[in-house]
Design an enzyme around this catalytic site. Structure first.
Site, mmCIF file in Angstrom:
data_model
loop_
_atom_site.group_PDB
_atom_site.id
_atom_site.type_symbol
_atom_site.label_atom_id
_atom_site.label_comp_id
_atom_site.label_asym_id
_atom_site.label_seq_id
_atom_site.Cartn_x
_atom_site.Cartn_y
_atom_site.Cartn_z
ATOM 1 N N ALA A 284 0.806 -1.218 0.000
ATOM 2 C CA ALA A 284 0.000 0.000 0.000
ATOM 3 C C ALA A 284 0.841 1.272 0.000
ATOM 4 C CB ALA A 284 -0.943 -0.011 1.197
ATOM 5 N N THR B 25 0.367 5.344 -1.745
ATOM 6 C CA THR B 25 -0.151 6.445 -0.931
ATOM 7 C C THR B 25 0.266 7.801 -1.493
ATOM 8 O OG1 THR B 25 1.747 6.162 0.554
ATOM 9 C CG2 THR B 25 -0.323 5.137 1.212
ATOM 10 N N PHE C 88 -4.973 1.011 4.506
ATOM 11 C CA PHE C 88 -6.003 0.536 5.434
ATOM 12 C C PHE C 88 -5.950 1.236 6.787
ATOM 13 C CE2 PHE C 88 -7.775 -1.902 2.480
ATOM 14 C CZ PHE C 88 -7.955 -3.261 2.643
ATOM 15 N N ARG C 89 -4.909 1.976 7.063
ATOM 16 C CA ARG C 89 -4.813 2.673 8.345
ATOM 17 C C ARG C 89 -5.116 4.153 8.205
ATOM 18 N NH1 ARG C 89 -1.754 -1.331 7.491
ATOM 19 N NH2 ARG C 89 -1.453 -2.956 9.037
ATOM 20 N N VAL D 146 -4.338 -3.355 -5.405
ATOM 21 C CA VAL D 146 -5.429 -3.758 -6.302
ATOM 22 C C VAL D 146 -5.868 -2.628 -7.238
ATOM 23 C CG1 VAL D 146 -6.291 -5.502 -4.698
ATOM 24 C CG2 VAL D 146 -7.171 -3.156 -4.539
ATOM 25 N N HIS E 181 -3.321 -9.961 -4.864
ATOM 26 C CA HIS E 181 -4.659 -9.790 -4.298
ATOM 27 C C HIS E 181 -5.679 -9.391 -5.360
ATOM 28 C CE1 HIS E 181 -2.661 -8.972 -0.126
ATOM 29 N NE2 HIS E 181 -2.695 -10.258 -0.442
ATOM 30 N N CYS F 77 -21.652 -17.254 -9.905
ATOM 31 C CA CYS F 77 -21.353 -18.112 -11.048
ATOM 32 C C CYS F 77 -20.033 -17.779 -11.742
ATOM 33 C CB CYS F 77 -22.492 -18.063 -12.079
ATOM 34 S SG CYS F 77 -22.639 -16.485 -12.962
#
Length: 344
Positions: A126, A130, A137-138, A205, A221, A232
């Protein structure tokens, strides 16, 4: 040796060795070796001067018959510190002492390792993105203040609270359309095209490596730019997901093609990344806290040196060959400048 400067001085229990130099008017150097060897009889110390040579290669030959890198370094001429460090590093002896006396910075060491690497692999997290404005996530931005990203990124949220899952990821997809690759992404893309980076894997991602021009990126990921049905597996458009449409094939819920917490990593990508890291002679880890399993086990498989570039500590810092604290873009810009300068 009058009017000569000390290029290198080392000492041991039995005496010392000096490589001395004299700079000529045209900027080139002459070199000679001086040895002061202690004896254990009445003869006293033995002083010996070598003949004079005029190239660095010949200067090294004057001292190569002595284990000078294994002795205690006393003095290094600043103009020759990089040359001397390269010789000392290749010997593997007293590296902390040699690096200290040669005043080798973290960037210089990283650049030297990159330049000499035959198979460099990069793993990003990550912190790589940035600087492009992508919150990790933080972060305390946007929906990160409303939802626990670790909870909303779990398979349970997709299956038990789809509205919350959809709100979080549709927001992320819309926000990522405003984001551009930063200098760090572009530098890695250039290094990949130049053959410096042999393999690039990422935990991210948002596909910024690809937008910067990198190809064959192993997305451990997955990525947010493709969508499928959770039921499906039929493909769908990102617009269909954002508009919260159902799967056209079965009516199931759509989801981005990412690996959520609680799901297995794509085995083919994982296996390839494992193999590439195992045959690396330099693994550069950028912007990851290495707190997510099983990716945090990958550094242990490295076949050579491991360097981590991250703003914060990781649980494995003590196991790495080099740890650099800083922003990915800043450090990579400095490394690229030094690599370019060294080729001139």
């Amino acid at each position: 040796m009058k009017n000569w400067e000390v290029i290198l001085s080392v000492a041991g229990e039995g005496g010392g060795i000096q490589l001395c130099g004299q700079k000529r008017d045209d900027g080139t150097w002459s070199f000679a070796r001086y040895i002061n060897e202690l004896t254990f009889d009445d003869a006293g110390p033995i002083d010996a001067h070598s003949h004079v040579v005029h190239t660095w290669e010949e200067a090294l030959e004057l001292i190569e018959s002595y284990p000078w890198t294994q002795l205690s370094p006393q003095e290094v001429h600043p103009e020759f510190r990089l040359h001397i460090w390269k010789e000392a590093e290749s010997s593997g002896s007293r590296l902390d002492q040699w690096r200290d006396i040669c005043k080798i910075s973290d960037i210089e060491l990283l650049t030297d390792w990159i330049a000499s690497s035959r198979y460099m692999v990069v793993l990003t997290g990550a912190g790589m993105s940035t600087e492009s404005g992508v919150p990790d996530f933080r972060s305390q931005k946007g929906l990160w203040t409303k939802y626990d990203p670790f909870a909303v990124s779990h398979i349970d949220m997709l299956e038990k609270d789809y509205p919350a899952f959809h709100e979080f990821y549709s927001y992320r997809m819309c926000e990522l359309k405003k984001v551009q690759p930063n200098d760090g992404h572009k530098i890695l893309s250039r290094w990949q095209k130049e053959g410096i980076v042999k393999f690039l894997a990422t935990q991210n991602v948002e596909n910024l490596h690809q937008h910067a021009g990198s190809t064959d990126v192993a997305q451990l990921h997955g990525g947010l730019e493709t969508v499928q049905c959770h039921s499906c597996g039929s493909p769908a458009s990102t617009d269909s997901f954002i508009e919260r449409e159902s799967c056209a094939a079965c009516g199931g819920n759509l989801r981005p093609n990412i690996t959520l917490f609680g799901e297995m990593l794509p085995q083919d990508i994982w296996n390839r990344t494992f193999e590439e890291i195992a045959k690396s002679d330099l693994l550069l880890i950028i912007g990851t806290s290495l707190q997510v399993s099983p990716v945090n086990q990958l550094p242990k498989e490295a076949g050579g040196k491991v360097v981590v570039l991250n703003l914060d500590e990781t649980p494995f810092d003590q196991d790495f060959d080099l740890v650099i604290r800083g922003k990915a873009g800043d450090v990579l810009r400095q490394a690229e400048r030094q690599l370019t300068a060294s080729k001139k």
